[in-house]
Write an enzyme that holds these catalytic residues in place. Structure first.
Site, PDB file in Angstrom:
ATOM      1  N   TYR A  23      -6.301   3.505   1.285  1.00  0.00           N
ATOM      2  CA  TYR A  23      -5.973   4.079   0.167  1.00  0.00           C
ATOM      3  C   TYR A  23      -5.858   5.462   0.559  1.00  0.00           C
ATOM      4  O   TYR A  23      -3.869   5.777   0.164  1.00  0.00           O
ATOM      5  CB  TYR A  23      -6.576   3.422  -1.177  1.00  0.00           C
ATOM      6  CG  TYR A  23      -6.284   2.642  -2.118  1.00  0.00           C
ATOM      7  CD1 TYR A  23      -5.182   1.139  -1.951  1.00  0.00           C
ATOM      8  CD2 TYR A  23      -7.761   1.431  -1.956  1.00  0.00           C
ATOM      9  CE1 TYR A  23      -5.588   0.118  -1.881  1.00  0.00           C
ATOM     10  CE2 TYR A  23      -7.608   0.228  -1.860  1.00  0.00           C
ATOM     11  CZ  TYR A  23      -6.192  -1.110  -2.119  1.00  0.00           C
ATOM     12  OH  TYR A  23      -6.553  -1.989  -2.739  1.00  0.00           O
ATOM     13  N   LEU A  28      -1.287  -6.138   6.265  1.00  0.00           N
ATOM     14  CA  LEU A  28      -0.100  -6.591   4.880  1.00  0.00           C
ATOM     15  C   LEU A  28      -0.665  -5.729   3.984  1.00  0.00           C
ATOM     16  O   LEU A  28      -0.096  -6.260   3.261  1.00  0.00           O
ATOM     17  CB  LEU A  28      -0.640  -8.485   5.153  1.00  0.00           C
ATOM     18  CG  LEU A  28      -0.271  -9.231   6.327  1.00  0.00           C
ATOM     19  CD1 LEU A  28      -0.612 -10.601   6.309  1.00  0.00           C
ATOM     20  CD2 LEU A  28       1.855  -8.847   6.291  1.00  0.00           C
ATOM     21  N   GLY A  29      -2.149  -5.659   3.877  1.00  0.00           N
ATOM     22  CA  GLY A  29      -2.725  -4.859   2.594  1.00  0.00           C
ATOM     23  C   GLY A  29      -1.918  -4.189   2.059  1.00  0.00           C
ATOM     24  O   GLY A  29      -1.525  -3.470   1.246  1.00  0.00           O
ATOM     25  N   LYS A  30      -1.376  -2.993   3.660  1.00  0.00           N
ATOM     26  CA  LYS A  30      -0.127  -1.808   3.054  1.00  0.00           C
ATOM     27  C   LYS A  30       0.936  -2.085   3.108  1.00  0.00           C
ATOM     28  O   LYS A  30       1.862  -1.897   1.783  1.00  0.00           O
ATOM     29  CB  LYS A  30      -0.263  -0.850   4.382  1.00  0.00           C
ATOM     30  CG  LYS A  30       0.006  -0.207   4.579  1.00  0.00           C
ATOM     31  CD  LYS A  30       1.124   0.125   6.264  1.00  0.00           C
ATOM     32  CE  LYS A  30       1.584   1.621   6.481  1.00  0.00           C
ATOM     33  NZ  LYS A  30       1.564   2.073   7.609  1.00  0.00           N
TER      34      LYS A  30
END
Length: 175
Positions: A155, A123-125
């Site tokens: 990152y 989800l962060g991606k």
């Protein structure tokens, strides 16, 4: 605390096409969370419930910031992307990221956060990819962010590089 300044290196993983502003797009349907089926929506709506955002930031251990300043930061952001979990008709903020920009050449991504219960699922991606896609639709080519050392690899895997041409970032702090 050491912060890294990271720069996005253009990559083929994102569409270069212009995109339109989207509102509450169903991202994941019927995933199991705490023995219930939930849906996760992606939103670019700037109307964020500040109390929900504060709870989300608390869940990852971020220091509290004055709510009035958080509201100002959101209002002055170029772009907001959030993830909303819907369960039994109730919505809950589970992910958030924002970007500021000069509206022409440069943008900086801020406040990328995913609730611990939903980390490790990509989800962060998705948040970062969506922000980059939107920024690229405005032909913004220099995208930066600041990262704590423990998330630099995350990152890097998304196409960011640490100061590609030597140190470009400098900081001024009040004494």
């Amino acid at each position: 605390m050491t912060l890294w300044t990271l720069f996005f290196k253009n990559s083929n993983i994102l569409s270069e096409e212009n995109s339109t502003q989207k509102k509450d797009i169903l991202l994941i349907k019927d995933i199991k969370y705490k023995n219930k089926l939930v849906e996760v929506y992606l939103s670019t709506n700037k109307n964020i419930n500040l109390s929900d955002l504060e709870k989300l930031c608390d869940s990852v251990g971020w220091l509290r910031r004055p709510i009035k300043k958080v509201k100002t930061a959101i209002q002055n952001s170029f772009l907001i992307v959030s993830l909303i979990q819907k369960i039994d008709g109730k919505a809950c903020l589970i992910g958030f990221a924002r970007a500021t920009s000069d509206y022409a050449f440069n943008a900086t991504i801020w406040d990328v956060v995913v609730h611990p219960d939903f980390q490790g699922q990509g989800l962060g991606k998705i948040l970062v990819h969506e922000i980059i896609k939107e920024l690229r639709s405005y032909e913004i080519n220099t995208i930066t962010l600041f990262a704590d050392p423990e998330v630099v690899v995350f990152y890097n895997n998304l196409g960011f590089v640490s100061d590609p041409n030597g140190i470009k970032g400098m900081f001024w702090y009040p004494k």
